[in-house]
Design an enzyme around this catalytic site. Sequence first.
Site, PDB file in Angstrom:
ATOM      1  N   GLU A 168       0.838  -1.207   0.000  1.00 32.40           N
ATOM      2  CA  GLU A 168       0.000   0.000   0.000  1.00 32.40           C
ATOM      3  C   GLU A 168       0.872   1.256   0.000  1.00 32.40           C
ATOM      4  O   GLU A 168       1.976   1.246   0.529  1.00 32.40           O
ATOM      5  CB  GLU A 168      -0.853   0.029   1.270  1.00 32.40           C
ATOM      6  CG  GLU A 168      -2.272  -0.488   1.123  1.00 32.40           C
ATOM      7  CD  GLU A 168      -3.235   0.529   0.524  1.00 32.40           C
ATOM      8  OE1 GLU A 168      -2.788   1.446  -0.186  1.00 32.40           O
ATOM      9  OE2 GLU A 168      -4.439   0.390   0.772  1.00 32.40           O
TER      10      GLU A 168
ATOM     11  N   ASP B  39      -4.766   5.396   5.887  1.00 30.61           N
ATOM     12  CA  ASP B  39      -5.402   6.551   6.515  1.00 30.61           C
ATOM     13  C   ASP B  39      -6.455   6.026   7.499  1.00 30.61           C
ATOM     14  O   ASP B  39      -6.111   5.642   8.618  1.00 30.61           O
ATOM     15  CB  ASP B  39      -5.970   7.441   5.409  1.00 30.61           C
ATOM     16  CG  ASP B  39      -6.455   8.791   5.904  1.00 30.61           C
ATOM     17  OD1 ASP B  39      -6.222   9.110   7.083  1.00 30.61           O
ATOM     18  OD2 ASP B  39      -7.074   9.537   5.122  1.00 30.61           O
TER      19      ASP B  39
ATOM     20  N   PHE C 297      -2.501  16.013   3.852  1.00 30.01           N
ATOM     21  CA  PHE C 297      -2.637  15.354   2.548  1.00 30.01           C
ATOM     22  C   PHE C 297      -1.306  15.432   1.820  1.00 30.01           C
ATOM     23  O   PHE C 297      -0.721  16.494   1.695  1.00 30.01           O
ATOM     24  CB  PHE C 297      -3.744  16.001   1.717  1.00 30.01           C
ATOM     25  CG  PHE C 297      -4.174  15.109   0.586  1.00 30.01           C
ATOM     26  CD1 PHE C 297      -5.128  14.121   0.786  1.00 30.01           C
ATOM     27  CD2 PHE C 297      -3.596  15.244  -0.669  1.00 30.01           C
ATOM     28  CE1 PHE C 297      -5.498  13.268  -0.254  1.00 30.01           C
ATOM     29  CE2 PHE C 297      -3.963  14.401  -1.711  1.00 30.01           C
ATOM     30  CZ  PHE C 297      -4.917  13.412  -1.502  1.00 30.01           C
TER      31      PHE C 297
HETATM   32  P1  XMP Z   1      -8.139   4.719   3.833  1.00 31.06           P
HETATM   33  O1  XMP Z   1      -8.838   5.848   4.531  1.00 31.06           O
HETATM   34  O2  XMP Z   1      -9.087   3.710   3.267  1.00 31.06           O
HETATM   35  O3  XMP Z   1      -7.466   5.457   2.625  1.00 31.06           O
HETATM   36  O4  XMP Z   1      -7.037   4.121   4.687  1.00 31.06           O
HETATM   37  C1  XMP Z   1      -6.489   4.927   1.901  1.00 31.06           C
HETATM   38  C2  XMP Z   1      -6.531   5.552   0.541  1.00 31.06           C
HETATM   39  O5  XMP Z   1      -6.884   6.953   0.605  1.00 31.06           O
HETATM   40  C3  XMP Z   1      -6.048   7.720  -0.198  1.00 31.06           C
HETATM   41  N1  XMP Z   1      -5.314   8.702   0.631  1.00 31.06           N
HETATM   42  C4  XMP Z   1      -4.420   9.568   0.159  1.00 31.06           C
HETATM   43  N2  XMP Z   1      -3.963   9.769  -1.091  1.00 31.06           N
HETATM   44  N3  XMP Z   1      -2.564  11.484  -0.293  1.00 31.06           N
HETATM   45  C5  XMP Z   1      -3.036  10.729  -1.308  1.00 31.06           C
HETATM   46  O6  XMP Z   1      -2.589  10.920  -2.435  1.00 31.06           O
HETATM   47  C6  XMP Z   1      -2.969  11.361   0.991  1.00 31.06           C
HETATM   48  O7  XMP Z   1      -2.508  12.069   1.888  1.00 31.06           O
HETATM   49  C7  XMP Z   1      -3.958  10.333   1.213  1.00 31.06           C
HETATM   50  N4  XMP Z   1      -4.588   9.907   2.341  1.00 31.06           N
HETATM   51  C8  XMP Z   1      -5.412   8.916   1.938  1.00 31.06           C
HETATM   52  C9  XMP Z   1      -5.133   6.723  -0.870  1.00 31.06           C
HETATM   53  O8  XMP Z   1      -5.648   6.438  -2.149  1.00 31.06           O
HETATM   54  C10 XMP Z   1      -5.163   5.474  -0.028  1.00 31.06           C
HETATM   55  O9  XMP Z   1      -4.972   4.273  -0.743  1.00 31.06           O
END
Ligand code: XMP
Length: 171
Positions: A97, A101, A150
């Site tokens: 990954e 987040d 971000f």
């Molecule tokens: P979750 O919330 O499911 O999110 O853990 C994971 C996906 O969210 C995107 N994501 C980001 N993408 N910069 C990005 O370019 C960031 O700071 C960011 N934070 C979350 C990403 O696609 C990840 O796989």
Amino acid sequence: MSMSDKPLISADEIERRVAGLAREIGADFTGDAELVLVVVLKGALIFAADLMRALDLPVSVEFIQAESYTGKGSTGDVNLLHLPKARLAGKDVLLVEDILDTGRTASELLSWLNSQEPARLLLVTLLDKPAKRIAPISPDYAGFEIPDCFVVGYGLDHDQKHRQLPDIWAL
Ligand code: XMP
Ligand code: MG
């Protein structure tokens, strides 16, 4: 949105940490069994390309893609768009990954991968952003823990832009 005036994580720091992650992973996967890297599209593309070249192990590569609904009226649902075609049963599998987040995406991907009955299933993430974690998961290997901002670059995008930047920047 504007970028910080210096990178949050430089290309040099990334290179050193990726080498360190490869050593950690290499120490856990010894023997002749092939490790299947399941790379999460699109963000983990560059990380995976560097990580696999740093790994001193036999590996094969598969891709997986998910889409999460984070817009208005979000339920946090994750939709699986692309799944590996190779059989994963009995294999050692490492989910690769870019960033963790809330953890919902990785959690859904891990549960699908688990349903394929791999021998081992582990998770490596380049970036770990624990501030908004909802799903009860933590990575087996994490490159950098970052604050709740971000980030773009080194594969990560904002509206599909900035993936090609060699460093990681906060927006
Ligand atoms: P979750 O919330 O499911 O999110 O853990 C994971 C996906 O969210 C995107 N994501 C980001 N993408 N910069 C990005 O370019 C960031 O700071 C960011 N934070 C979350 C990403 O696609 C990840 O796989
Ligand atoms: Mg993305």
